[in-house]
Design a protein around this motif. Sequence first.
Motif, PDB file in Angstrom:
ATOM      1  N   ASP A  54      43.626  88.852 -14.478  1.00  0.00           N
ATOM      2  CA  ASP A  54      43.603  87.482 -15.007  1.00  0.00           C
ATOM      3  C   ASP A  54      43.316  87.446 -16.503  1.00  0.00           C
ATOM      4  O   ASP A  54      42.568  86.600 -16.983  1.00  0.00           O
ATOM      5  CB  ASP A  54      42.579  86.627 -14.263  1.00  0.00           C
ATOM      6  N   SER A  92      37.419  90.165  -3.351  1.00  0.00           N
ATOM      7  CA  SER A  92      37.584  89.842  -1.936  1.00  0.00           C
ATOM      8  C   SER A  92      37.834  91.138  -1.161  1.00  0.00           C
ATOM      9  O   SER A  92      38.301  92.128  -1.726  1.00  0.00           O
ATOM     10  CB  SER A  92      38.752  88.873  -1.746  1.00  0.00           C
ATOM     11  N   PRO A 151      41.977  87.612  -6.571  1.00  0.00           N
ATOM     12  CA  PRO A 151      42.289  86.553  -5.603  1.00  0.00           C
ATOM     13  C   PRO A 151      41.033  85.945  -4.997  1.00  0.00           C
ATOM     14  O   PRO A 151      40.013  86.619  -4.857  1.00  0.00           O
ATOM     15  CB  PRO A 151      43.103  87.282  -4.525  1.00  0.00           C
ATOM     16  N   PRO A 152      41.093  84.674  -4.610  1.00  0.00           N
ATOM     17  CA  PRO A 152      39.908  84.020  -4.038  1.00  0.00           C
ATOM     18  C   PRO A 152      39.555  84.584  -2.670  1.00  0.00           C
ATOM     19  O   PRO A 152      40.381  85.185  -1.991  1.00  0.00           O
ATOM     20  CB  PRO A 152      40.327  82.562  -3.938  1.00  0.00           C
ATOM     21  N   LEU A 153      38.308  84.370  -2.274  1.00  0.00           N
ATOM     22  CA  LEU A 153      37.841  84.814  -0.969  1.00  0.00           C
ATOM     23  C   LEU A 153      38.512  84.009   0.137  1.00  0.00           C
ATOM     24  O   LEU A 153      38.799  82.832  -0.033  1.00  0.00           O
ATOM     25  CB  LEU A 153      36.330  84.632  -0.858  1.00  0.00           C
ATOM     26  N   ARG A 168      39.267  76.474  -0.419  1.00  0.00           N
ATOM     27  CA  ARG A 168      39.436  77.919  -0.484  1.00  0.00           C
ATOM     28  C   ARG A 168      40.189  78.379  -1.720  1.00  0.00           C
ATOM     29  O   ARG A 168      40.175  79.548  -2.066  1.00  0.00           O
ATOM     30  CB  ARG A 168      40.099  78.453   0.767  1.00  0.00           C
ATOM     31  N   ALA A 169      40.890  77.460  -2.419  1.00  0.00           N
ATOM     32  CA  ALA A 169      41.597  77.841  -3.630  1.00  0.00           C
ATOM     33  C   ALA A 169      40.657  77.943  -4.822  1.00  0.00           C
ATOM     34  O   ALA A 169      40.999  78.523  -5.835  1.00  0.00           O
ATOM     35  CB  ALA A 169      42.712  76.850  -3.940  1.00  0.00           C
ATOM     36  N   ARG A 170      39.469  77.382  -4.690  1.00  0.00           N
ATOM     37  CA  ARG A 170      38.505  77.486  -5.780  1.00  0.00           C
ATOM     38  C   ARG A 170      37.929  78.893  -5.812  1.00  0.00           C
ATOM     39  O   ARG A 170      37.697  79.512  -4.797  1.00  0.00           O
ATOM     40  CB  ARG A 170      37.375  76.484  -5.586  1.00  0.00           C
ATOM     41  N   ARG A 171      37.682  79.368  -6.987  1.00  0.00           N
ATOM     42  CA  ARG A 171      37.178  80.719  -7.157  1.00  0.00           C
ATOM     43  C   ARG A 171      35.747  80.664  -7.655  1.00  0.00           C
ATOM     44  O   ARG A 171      35.440  79.916  -8.563  1.00  0.00           O
ATOM     45  CB  ARG A 171      38.059  81.443  -8.180  1.00  0.00           C
ATOM     46  N   THR A 172      34.885  81.459  -7.048  1.00  0.00           N
ATOM     47  CA  THR A 172      33.516  81.497  -7.534  1.00  0.00           C
ATOM     48  C   THR A 172      33.476  82.336  -8.797  1.00  0.00           C
ATOM     49  O   THR A 172      34.330  83.185  -9.025  1.00  0.00           O
ATOM     50  CB  THR A 172      32.567  82.086  -6.473  1.00  0.00           C
ATOM     51  N   VAL A 177      33.445  86.350  -8.426  1.00  0.00           N
ATOM     52  CA  VAL A 177      34.537  87.056  -7.751  1.00  0.00           C
ATOM     53  C   VAL A 177      35.724  87.156  -8.691  1.00  0.00           C
ATOM     54  O   VAL A 177      36.159  86.178  -9.277  1.00  0.00           O
ATOM     55  CB  VAL A 177      34.943  86.318  -6.453  1.00  0.00           C
TER      56      VAL A 177
END
Length: 90
Positions: free
Chosen positions: A61, A74, A41-43, A31-35, A38
């Motif tokens: 960012d 998100s 913050p990550p989903l 869950r810490a990986r970001r697509t 997006v």
Amino acid sequence: MATNTTTRKPSAEAEENIEPATETTEARPERARRTADVVGPPLGDGDEPVPVTLSHHLRIDGVDYLPGAGISVSPDYARSLRGQGYVART
């Protein structure tokens, strides 16, 4: 305030146990990986990205987004941006 000017030498055991720290993408939680699509913050688990149109300049960012730019964020971040007035009314 006094400072200690003496240097402390590591013990012989500590010098032998020193290993370079390496972190791979497999070591990070999923869950810490970001697509790539997006922003912010990550989903969370089971969340879908929410498309928003910005009404003001926003820097996320280190990337600048101009008014009118459409981004996917998100659901929690979209709610926060709406509350702060950054999302255009449609």
